[in-house]
Design an enzyme around this catalytic site. Structure first.
Site, PDB file in Angstrom:
ATOM      1  N   CYS A  72     -60.309   8.296  50.443  1.00  0.00           N
ATOM      2  CA  CYS A  72     -58.871   7.884  50.651  1.00  0.00           C
ATOM      3  C   CYS A  72     -58.182   7.773  50.171  1.00  0.00           C
ATOM      4  O   CYS A  72     -58.011   6.545  49.599  1.00  0.00           O
ATOM      5  CB  CYS A  72     -59.055   6.923  52.214  1.00  0.00           C
ATOM      6  SG  CYS A  72     -57.639   6.147  53.419  1.00  0.00           S
ATOM      7  N   CYS A 187     -53.155  13.232  50.458  1.00  0.00           N
ATOM      8  CA  CYS A 187     -54.117  12.953  51.719  1.00  0.00           C
ATOM      9  C   CYS A 187     -55.317  13.459  51.820  1.00  0.00           C
ATOM     10  O   CYS A 187     -55.259  14.691  51.857  1.00  0.00           O
ATOM     11  CB  CYS A 187     -53.244  12.395  52.878  1.00  0.00           C
ATOM     12  SG  CYS A 187     -54.152  11.823  54.492  1.00  0.00           S
TER      13      CYS A 187
HETATM   14  N1  DGL Z   1     -57.094   9.784  54.757  1.00  0.00           N
HETATM   15  C1  DGL Z   1     -56.471   8.998  54.333  1.00  0.00           C
HETATM   16  C2  DGL Z   1     -55.478   9.226  52.945  1.00  0.00           C
HETATM   17  O1  DGL Z   1     -56.291   9.844  52.321  1.00  0.00           O
HETATM   18  C3  DGL Z   1     -55.882   8.256  55.165  1.00  0.00           C
HETATM   19  C4  DGL Z   1     -54.938   8.678  56.198  1.00  0.00           C
HETATM   20  C5  DGL Z   1     -54.494   8.088  57.083  1.00  0.00           C
HETATM   21  O2  DGL Z   1     -54.789   7.161  57.813  1.00  0.00           O
HETATM   22  O3  DGL Z   1     -53.372   7.527  57.567  1.00  0.00           O
HETATM   23  O4  DGL Z   1     -54.312   8.250  52.112  1.00  0.00           O
END
Ligand code: DGL
Length: 268
Positions: A72, A187
């Site tokens: 993440c 993301c």
């Molecule tokens: N998948 C996550 C990232 O890479 C977070 C997305 C989220 O929960 O806002 O930032």
């Protein structure tokens, strides 16, 4: 056999798990989705840090992980320094928007970055951009576009909202800088809408994500760890855990990774 924890705010980290499964057959993976608290992108740094710490502690205590992939960008940006301080004995691999590979790939140095508000507003990503701009022999132009709501729509598999928001944010990037030839998917949710984004960006624009690079880095890190536990290297399906509805995680894993496994609650 090593056990690797993989953690995201929700289903997005499955894009990293996909690369990990390809790179590290014979490794046991425990995937934790904090879907009850997703999206992280519009939460405070403190909230994200607390959730990251809580889930890391759980993965260590209950699942005996040998290493952790913070799959993440938002959690990496807000929490990885503190997490490493609290767990000096745990190898932790983070995920950062691929600004450096994008700078190497771009023909003209004009790069767009799609990511959450939290990631793009973080000191960590600003410092990464500034370092690259300073070290580059040619001018680099980064346009940061926060994509409020997009990870949430992907989390819900809400196709009309995904399409709407993708159009809005790609247009905003094009308006900010019409010369952009490379777009970073900053993301881990976004690789699952890569086709829509690519169609909107146009054939001349290259999209870059980090899954494969993170999986390679994880392999390097695991190679440095002493051999422990069972020498059994039989392939095992990943264990899927979610703080939200487990069925939603199992469905996403089936839809995007072709994994026919059920998911369980992260906390009981
Ligand atoms: N998948 C996550 C990232 O890479 C977070 C997305 C989220 O929960 O806002 O930032």
């Amino acid at each position: 056999m090593k056990t690797v924890g993989v953690f995201d705010s929700g289903v997005g980290g499955l894009s990293v798990l996909r690369a990990l499964l390809a790179e590290l057959p014979g490794t046991r993976f425990v995937y934790a989705a904090d879907s009850a608290y997703a999206p992280y992108g519009e939460r405070t740094a403190q909230d994200v840090s607390q959730r990251t710490e809580r889930i890391t502690a759980l993965l260590r205590e209950r699942h005996g992980i040998d290493a952790l992939v913070v799959a993440c960008n938002t959690a990496t940006a807000h929490a990885i320094n503190e997490l490493r301080q609290h767990h000096p004995d745990l190898p932790i691999i983070g995920v950062e928007p691929a600004l450096k590979p994008a700078a190497a790939l771009s023909r003209n140095g004009h790069i767009g970055v799609l990511a959450t508000r939290g990631t793009l507003g973080s000191a960590r990503v600003a410092a990464l951009r500034d370092r690259l701009v300073e070290a580059s022999p040619r001018p680099l132009h980064f346009s940061f576009q926060p994509c409020d709501g997009l990870a949430g729509a992907i989390e819900r598999h809400d196709l009309p909202t995904i399409q709407n928001l993708s159009e809005r944010y790609v247009q905003a990037l094009q308006q900010a800088d019409a010369a952009i030839d490379t777009v970073v998917l900053g993301c881990t949710h976004y690789p699952f809408v890569q086709d829509q984004l690519a169609a909107l960006c146009g054939a001349d624009v290259t999209l870059v994500d980090t899954g494969v690079a993170v999986a390679r880095r994880t392999r390097e890190v695991l190679a440095t760890l002493p051999a422990t536990g069972s020498s059994n290297t039989a392939d095992e399906a990943p264990l899927l855990l979610s703080s939200g509805p487990p069925e939603a995680l199992a469905q996403a894993a089936q839809r995007w990774l072709g994994l026919g496994v059920s998911a369980s609650p992260l906390f009981d």
